[in-house]
Scaffold this motif. Structure first.
Motif, PDB file in Angstrom:
ATOM      1  N   PRO A 131      -2.165 -30.856  24.869  1.00 56.37           N
ATOM      2  CA  PRO A 131      -1.382 -29.784  24.230  1.00 56.37           C
ATOM      3  C   PRO A 131      -0.874 -28.743  25.223  1.00 56.37           C
ATOM      4  O   PRO A 131       0.168 -28.129  24.994  1.00 56.37           O
ATOM      5  CB  PRO A 131      -2.382 -29.173  23.237  1.00 56.37           C
ATOM      6  N   SER A 132      -1.602 -28.542  26.328  1.00 57.70           N
ATOM      7  CA  SER A 132      -1.194 -27.535  27.312  1.00 57.70           C
ATOM      8  C   SER A 132       0.132 -27.879  27.975  1.00 57.70           C
ATOM      9  O   SER A 132       0.765 -27.011  28.585  1.00 57.70           O
ATOM     10  CB  SER A 132      -2.276 -27.380  28.386  1.00 57.70           C
ATOM     11  N   LEU A 133       0.567 -29.134  27.853  1.00 56.93           N
ATOM     12  CA  LEU A 133       1.846 -29.533  28.437  1.00 56.93           C
ATOM     13  C   LEU A 133       3.012 -28.837  27.740  1.00 56.93           C
ATOM     14  O   LEU A 133       4.088 -28.706  28.307  1.00 56.93           O
ATOM     15  CB  LEU A 133       2.011 -31.056  28.345  1.00 56.93           C
ATOM     16  N   PHE A 134       2.803 -28.367  26.532  1.00 55.77           N
ATOM     17  CA  PHE A 134       3.884 -27.810  25.728  1.00 55.77           C
ATOM     18  C   PHE A 134       3.696 -26.312  25.512  1.00 55.77           C
ATOM     19  O   PHE A 134       3.996 -25.768  24.438  1.00 55.77           O
ATOM     20  CB  PHE A 134       3.975 -28.555  24.396  1.00 55.77           C
ATOM     21  N   LYS A 135       3.241 -25.641  26.576  1.00 59.58           N
ATOM     22  CA  LYS A 135       3.073 -24.198  26.512  1.00 59.58           C
ATOM     23  C   LYS A 135       3.267 -23.612  27.901  1.00 59.58           C
ATOM     24  O   LYS A 135       2.482 -23.861  28.800  1.00 59.58           O
ATOM     25  CB  LYS A 135       1.675 -23.849  25.982  1.00 59.58           C
ATOM     26  N   SER A 136       4.350 -22.881  28.094  1.00 63.39           N
ATOM     27  CA  SER A 136       4.640 -22.266  29.388  1.00 63.39           C
ATOM     28  C   SER A 136       5.490 -21.019  29.171  1.00 63.39           C
ATOM     29  O   SER A 136       6.406 -21.013  28.347  1.00 63.39           O
ATOM     30  CB  SER A 136       5.377 -23.245  30.302  1.00 63.39           C
ATOM     31  N   GLN A 137       5.190 -19.988  29.940  1.00 58.14           N
ATOM     32  CA  GLN A 137       5.932 -18.737  29.834  1.00 58.14           C
ATOM     33  C   GLN A 137       7.159 -18.710  30.743  1.00 58.14           C
ATOM     34  O   GLN A 137       8.018 -17.835  30.587  1.00 58.14           O
ATOM     35  CB  GLN A 137       5.016 -17.558  30.187  1.00 58.14           C
ATOM     36  N   THR A 138       7.250 -19.647  31.702  1.00 60.09           N
ATOM     37  CA  THR A 138       8.342 -19.599  32.687  1.00 60.09           C
ATOM     38  C   THR A 138       9.298 -20.782  32.608  1.00 60.09           C
ATOM     39  O   THR A 138      10.400 -20.710  33.156  1.00 60.09           O
ATOM     40  CB  THR A 138       7.764 -19.547  34.113  1.00 60.09           C
ATOM     41  N   LEU A 139       8.901 -21.871  31.962  1.00 58.62           N
ATOM     42  CA  LEU A 139       9.708 -23.084  31.970  1.00 58.62           C
ATOM     43  C   LEU A 139      11.058 -22.846  31.289  1.00 58.62           C
ATOM     44  O   LEU A 139      11.124 -22.337  30.174  1.00 58.62           O
ATOM     45  CB  LEU A 139       8.962 -24.217  31.263  1.00 58.62           C
ATOM     46  N   LYS A 140      12.146 -23.246  31.989  1.00 56.12           N
ATOM     47  CA  LYS A 140      13.493 -23.060  31.457  1.00 56.12           C
ATOM     48  C   LYS A 140      14.163 -24.376  31.081  1.00 56.12           C
ATOM     49  O   LYS A 140      15.026 -24.397  30.201  1.00 56.12           O
ATOM     50  CB  LYS A 140      14.368 -22.324  32.483  1.00 56.12           C
ATOM     51  N   HIS A 141      13.788 -25.466  31.770  1.00 53.48           N
ATOM     52  CA  HIS A 141      14.416 -26.762  31.517  1.00 53.48           C
ATOM     53  C   HIS A 141      13.330 -27.831  31.394  1.00 53.48           C
ATOM     54  O   HIS A 141      12.523 -27.990  32.312  1.00 53.48           O
ATOM     55  CB  HIS A 141      15.381 -27.137  32.641  1.00 53.48           C
ATOM     56  N   LEU A 142      13.324 -28.538  30.272  1.00 51.87           N
ATOM     57  CA  LEU A 142      12.349 -29.601  30.052  1.00 51.87           C
ATOM     58  C   LEU A 142      13.061 -30.879  29.659  1.00 51.87           C
ATOM     59  O   LEU A 142      13.848 -30.898  28.706  1.00 51.87           O
ATOM     60  CB  LEU A 142      11.348 -29.202  28.963  1.00 51.87           C
ATOM     61  N   THR A 143      12.773 -31.953  30.411  1.00 50.93           N
ATOM     62  CA  THR A 143      13.247 -33.291  30.077  1.00 50.93           C
ATOM     63  C   THR A 143      12.028 -34.181  29.905  1.00 50.93           C
ATOM     64  O   THR A 143      11.191 -34.271  30.800  1.00 50.93           O
ATOM     65  CB  THR A 143      14.150 -33.862  31.182  1.00 50.93           C
ATOM     66  N   PHE A 144      11.933 -34.854  28.762  1.00 54.19           N
ATOM     67  CA  PHE A 144      10.783 -35.709  28.479  1.00 54.19           C
ATOM     68  C   PHE A 144      11.305 -37.041  27.963  1.00 54.19           C
ATOM     69  O   PHE A 144      11.889 -37.108  26.889  1.00 54.19           O
ATOM     70  CB  PHE A 144       9.879 -35.047  27.437  1.00 54.19           C
ATOM     71  N   ARG A 145      11.080 -38.104  28.738  1.00 53.22           N
ATOM     72  CA  ARG A 145      11.564 -39.439  28.377  1.00 53.22           C
ATOM     73  C   ARG A 145      10.422 -40.442  28.480  1.00 53.22           C
ATOM     74  O   ARG A 145       9.537 -40.302  29.315  1.00 53.22           O
ATOM     75  CB  ARG A 145      12.696 -39.885  29.304  1.00 53.22           C
TER      76      ARG A 145
END
Length: 282
Positions: A131-145
């Motif tokens: 679950p920690s993979l989907f919690k960030s205060q700084t992430l601006k761009h996420l690509t998940f394939r």
């Protein structure tokens, strides 16, 4: 014209790359796989032996590494010996084969603790994601394939990405239970660009609730209703989607639809759009 052979040899032997500014050298090394960058520093340019510890962009791939255990050991070595004072601007993780949650969690936690702005994850097999993979205060761009439906995510709460502006999800299932609705994006308050490609959802309704969403692309998603609450939505693209219902705001500027049938929710549209592209295939 006379040639001085000694001068020619000296010119060829000169390490001109080392004369480049450090920022440019790091930019060059960041463009290749981290393993290759380390090999370049240690083998080709010994004077660069510590440069790889300063890389702002990390690219990990287990291609050419025999086992995931060896790959995990390599990644752990890189993260533990990296200069921890240098923030991580982007992380690109590509792996084949089963990976434990701890392995993915270690990379994600390190990236998030170093204020990563971009995260790209590609996996070809079914893996459990912490679950920690989907919690960030700084992430601006996420690509998940993933490979086709290799991964199923069934989150209990919305993803917590307050700084996220761009999200691209492809080839996965976002929910495998028959809940009434699935809300993933309501905490992504700055999300502007969202692409869902080849996504399955077993919830009855997928909620897309984002106050700043401007561009939404739905590509080859089937079998569920979508409720869009995005008052700043400008561009909407729907390609080969079998969607039960679609509720969208009235301020669209551009709408593109490609499919085999005219969707019944066309009948409910009572507002104007500046540009419309409709392509129906027989």
């Amino acid at each position: 014209m006379d040639f001085d052979l000694n001068n020619v040899r000296a010119a060829l032997d000169e390490d001109r790359l080392s004369g480049l500014p450090l920022e440019l050298i790091l930019e060059i090394l960041s463009r290749v796989d981290t393993k290759l960058a380390i090999q370049t520093c240690l083998l080709l340019f010994p004077r660069w032996k510590l440069f790889w510890t300063l890389l702002p962009s990390l690219k990990f791939s287990n291609s050419g590494i025999k086992t995931l255990a060896d790959f995990s050991k390599f990644v752990t070595h890189v993260l533990s010996h990296r200069n921890h004072q240098v923030e991580v601007s982007s992380v690109n993780l590509c792996f084949h084969g089963e990976a434990a949650q701890g392995f993915v969690k270690e990379i994600a936690n390190y990236a998030f603790s170093h204020n990563v702005h971009e995260l790209i994850v590609y996996s070809t097999t079914r893996n459990e994601c912490p679950p920690s993979l989907f919690k960030s205060q700084t992430l601006k761009h996420l690509t998940f394939r993933t490979s086709v439906y290799a991964l199923c995510l069934t989150p209990k709460t919305p993803w917590d990405f307050p700084a996220l502006t761009t999200l691209y999800l492809k080839d996965m299932s976002l929910c495998d239970d028959r809940r009434e609705s699935l809300d993933l994006f309501s905490k992504c308050v700055n999300l502007q660009n969202l692409t869902l490609e080849n996504i399955t959802v077993e919830a009855k309704v997928l909620e897309i609730i984002t106050p700043r969403l401007a561009n939404l692309r739905l590509d080859n998603n089937r079998g569920y209703n979508i409720n869009v609450i995005a008052h700043q939505l400008v561009n909407l693209t729907i390609i080969q989607c079998s969607i039960g219902d679609l509720n969208i705001p009235s301020g669209l500027s551009s709408f593109c639809y490609k499919g085999y049938h005219t969707p019944h929710w066309f009948k409910n549209w009572h507002f104007s759009v500046n540009k419309v592209t409709v392509s129906l295939r027989i």
